[in-house]
Write a protein that holds these residues in place. Structure first.
Motif, short mmCIF file in Angstrom:
data_model
loop_
_atom_site.label_atom_id
_atom_site.label_comp_id
_atom_site.label_asym_id
_atom_site.label_seq_id
_atom_site.Cartn_x
_atom_site.Cartn_y
_atom_site.Cartn_z
N UNK A 379 -64.25 -24.65 -45.33
CA UNK A 379 -64.12 -24.66 -43.94
C UNK A 379 -63.90 -26.02 -43.12
N UNK A 380 -64.91 -27.03 -43.51
CA UNK A 380 -64.82 -28.18 -42.98
C UNK A 380 -63.73 -29.16 -43.24
N UNK A 381 -63.21 -29.27 -44.40
CA UNK A 381 -62.32 -30.07 -44.87
C UNK A 381 -60.91 -29.86 -44.05
N UNK A 382 -60.18 -28.63 -44.04
CA UNK A 382 -59.28 -28.45 -43.44
C UNK A 382 -59.16 -28.45 -41.78
N UNK A 383 -60.40 -28.24 -41.24
CA UNK A 383 -60.55 -28.28 -39.88
C UNK A 383 -60.82 -29.67 -39.40
N UNK A 384 -61.26 -30.76 -40.32
CA UNK A 384 -61.00 -32.26 -39.83
C UNK A 384 -59.65 -32.55 -40.01
N UNK A 385 -58.89 -32.22 -40.92
CA UNK A 385 -57.53 -32.45 -40.84
C UNK A 385 -56.48 -31.99 -39.74
N UNK A 386 -56.84 -30.68 -39.42
CA UNK A 386 -56.42 -30.16 -38.37
C UNK A 386 -56.42 -30.78 -37.05
N UNK A 387 -57.71 -31.44 -36.83
CA UNK A 387 -58.31 -31.98 -35.74
C UNK A 387 -57.78 -33.32 -35.67
N UNK A 388 -57.69 -34.09 -36.63
CA UNK A 388 -57.38 -35.51 -36.61
C UNK A 388 -56.21 -36.05 -37.08
N UNK A 389 -55.58 -35.15 -37.88
CA UNK A 389 -53.89 -35.56 -38.30
C UNK A 389 -53.11 -35.44 -37.07
N UNK A 390 -52.30 -36.48 -36.84
CA UNK A 390 -51.22 -36.60 -35.88
C UNK A 390 -51.83 -36.76 -34.40
N UNK A 391 -53.12 -37.20 -34.38
CA UNK A 391 -53.81 -37.69 -33.01
C UNK A 391 -53.16 -39.17 -32.69
N UNK A 392 -52.70 -39.56 -31.79
CA UNK A 392 -52.11 -40.78 -31.36
C UNK A 392 -53.55 -41.75 -31.62
N UNK A 393 -52.95 -43.13 -31.97
CA UNK A 393 -54.15 -44.04 -32.38
C UNK A 393 -55.07 -44.13 -31.26
N UNK A 394 -54.55 -44.17 -29.71
CA UNK A 394 -55.17 -44.84 -28.84
C UNK A 394 -56.14 -43.52 -28.38
N UNK A 395 -56.06 -42.35 -28.92
CA UNK A 395 -56.92 -41.25 -28.84
C UNK A 395 -57.82 -40.70 -29.96
N UNK A 396 -57.75 -41.41 -31.01
CA UNK A 396 -58.25 -41.39 -32.24
C UNK A 396 -59.88 -41.27 -31.99
N UNK A 397 -60.31 -42.22 -31.59
CA UNK A 397 -61.79 -42.36 -31.19
C UNK A 397 -62.49 -41.32 -30.51
N UNK A 398 -61.57 -40.80 -29.50
CA UNK A 398 -62.05 -39.80 -28.64
C UNK A 398 -62.31 -38.60 -29.30
N UNK A 399 -60.87 -38.27 -29.94
CA UNK A 399 -60.81 -36.99 -30.74
C UNK A 399 -61.83 -37.07 -31.64
N UNK A 400 -62.23 -38.01 -32.46
CA UNK A 400 -63.38 -37.87 -33.52
C UNK A 400 -64.74 -37.61 -32.75
#
Length: 520
Positions: A379-400
């Motif tokens: 459940x959690x591994x693909x959810x992390x990938x869905x959430x953070x892959x493709x996020x622009x670098x300037x938004x990565x901290x906030x997305x995490x």
């Protein structure tokens, strides 16, 4: 501004990531490490039954406020110094928790521990996605997914063992040596970006305060509501209103502040938003079942802390076995297929749990726990990938930060909801069982007389023996009622995970991308 990841050797990247992942493990382990030891802590601090719950509540309230703040603070202070400061203060607060002299000091130190530990949780996700690329980046969700799920699952086991064989204060002292090591090592290795201290001079303090009031108040309502019949209690009602006001101010400042401490722009990506919804469900299942199983074993089976810990340890072993499988699948298969299998397996595990009886112990719980452990990382591994892959670098901290916040919110909601279910369903089943006994008075009287005859082995007084028999009958009815309530709660969680499968087809994962060139 970032340090070019290509300038760092693979060994150094792994050291940075490993140290941060271990710090995250410590912070998440401490959420549940007291779960099986609250009675011992209560006795050691001479606390009341209502007060002792705050040992866990204060930690969760403080942690949930820090997680979304970490993105802003890491930009202002740099990842290296925020993580170092967090690890150092977490270690200090752990020492203070171990030295606590009464319940009030423990609550204060646990809040400090949760607040400082909360910063370590989202930082490692963002840093892992910055440091690695290609197949190595695909390993990040698997490793951090295992840490995120294994740590709270192992908490009751580790806590039970320490309390049984050493002393409950070592639940906190055990953090000191690794905490000091992280605090000393990380500044030497962890330069992955640069600080912007000017941000601190422009910080929107109203935004910070509203965030604390909103999330802290919400956590209080979720923790205390089930114990006090929700809004029938004045304190819970007041906290709900304060949280609502804080939420209004928080969202106003989020959209209109010139220097917001939390940015919601990652939610503009539909896949990220759906991954966060799935993460709420994952948090619900992870924390609710981690809470429910020890409560069943303690309340119905009357297991000791050690017995509870050794029984729930099975889930952690199953998670460890699944980690390499989830990692491999995450690089080769569409994440939607993986998460669909994970949610289906989790729903099946809850359905297996719903067959529970008052006699269930280690072996009866073995396969449901194995199924749940195997499902969780899928459940959690693909959810992390869905959430953070493709996020622009300037938004990565906030997305995490937002993604991790969703899991914690799901956990808080889950524990509150299942507590409410247990209370309501227990009352309903107790009433139904009592009514059933009233409809068959002859059989009830026959059972009562049989218990009274057994009781006469302890007392020759017939009236006293009948009183003892009635008390035993009451306990039997109560035990059956609460067991049926647990079964109902497991069924509803199975239905929740089955319903969440409707979201999965629309959460198209973004391709894994290489990190952009460093800014200079």
């Amino acid at each position: 501004m970032s340090v070019d990841p290509a300038a760092l050797s693979d060994r150094r990247k792994l050291l940075i990531f490993g140290i941060m992942a271990f710090g995250q493990f410590m912070a998440l382990l401490d959420i549940q490490i007291v779960a099986a030891s609250l009675n011992s802590i209560q006795a050691g601090l001479n606390a009341g039954p209502d007060e002792i719950a705050w040992v866990q509540t204060s930690y969760l309230m403080a942690e949930i406020v820090m997680i979304p703040l970490a993105a802003f603070l890491s930009q202002a202070l740099s990842t290296r110094w925020l993580f170092t400061l967090s690890a150092g203060l977490f270690t200090l607060s752990s020492l203070l928790c171990g030295l606590a002299w009464d319940i009030n000091s423990m609550i204060a130190f646990r809040a400090l521990q949760g607040f400082t530990g909360g910063a370590m949780v989202p930082l490692v996700f963002a840093t892992g996605f910055v440091l690695f690329e290609g197949p190595k980046r695909a390993m990040v969700p698997a490793i951090l997914g295992m840490v995120s799920t294994l740590a709270p699952t192992l908490g009751p086991t580790v806590g039970g063992l320490i309390t049984e064989y050493v002393d409950w204060r070592w639940l906190f002292f055990m953090n000191i040596v690794p905490g000091v090591a992280i605090t000393l090592l990380f500044p030497l290795l962890g330069k992955v970006d640069t600080a912007s201290p000017r941000m601190l001079r422009r910080i929107d303090w109203l935004h910070v305060a509203s965030l604390a009031v909103f999330l802290g108040g919400l956590q209080y309502v979720l923790e205390e509501g089930p114990r006090h019949e929700w809004f029938n209690d004045e304190a819970v009602l007041a906290a709900a209103w304060i949280s609502f006001v804080g939420a209004v101010v928080f969202f106003e400042r989020t959209f209109f502040s010139t220097m917001p401490v939390v940015k919601l722009t990652p939610f503009l990506r539909p896949t990220f938003a759906m991954a966060c919804v799935l993460n709420v469900v994952i948090g619900f299942g992870l924390y609710a079942v981690t809470y429910l199983t020890p409560v069943y074993l303690g309340r119905v089976r009357e297991f000791s802390s050690l017995q509870i810990g050794m029984t729930v340890f099975v889930t952690g072993i199953a998670m460890t076995v699944t980690a390499p499988i989830a990692a491999r699948l995450s690089t080769r298969v569409d994440g939607r297929y993986v998460i669909a299998v994970g949610f289906t397996m989790f729903a099946i595990s809850q359905w297996m749990f719903s067959q529970v009886t008052p006699e269930w112990g280690f072996w009866e719980l073995f396969w449901p726990q194995v199924m749940r452990g195997l499902a969780m990382l899928l459940c959690i591994v693909p959810a992390v990938g869905m959430a953070l892959n493709g996020v622009p670098p300037d938004q990565l901290r906030y997305a995490s930060g937002l993604f991790n916040l969703m899991r914690n919110l799901g956990g808080a909601i889950g524990i509150a909801v299942v507590n409410t279910w247990l209370i309501d369903f227990t009352r309903a089943h107790a009433a139904a069982l009592s009514a059933a006994l009233g409809e068959q008075p002859d059989r009830a009287r026959e059972a009562l007389d049989g218990l009274a005859q057994l009781a006469q082995a302890w007392t020759p007084d017939g009236a006293r023996a009948m009183q003892m028999a009635e008390a035993v009958m009451g306990r039997i009815v109560g035990r059956e009622a609460v067991t049926l309530a647990f079964a109902d709660a497991y069924v509803l969680m199975a239905l929740l995970f089955a319903a969440a499968l409707l979201i999965v087809p629309f959460a198209k994962p973004a391709p894994i991308q290489a990190p952009p060139p460093a800014e200079h």
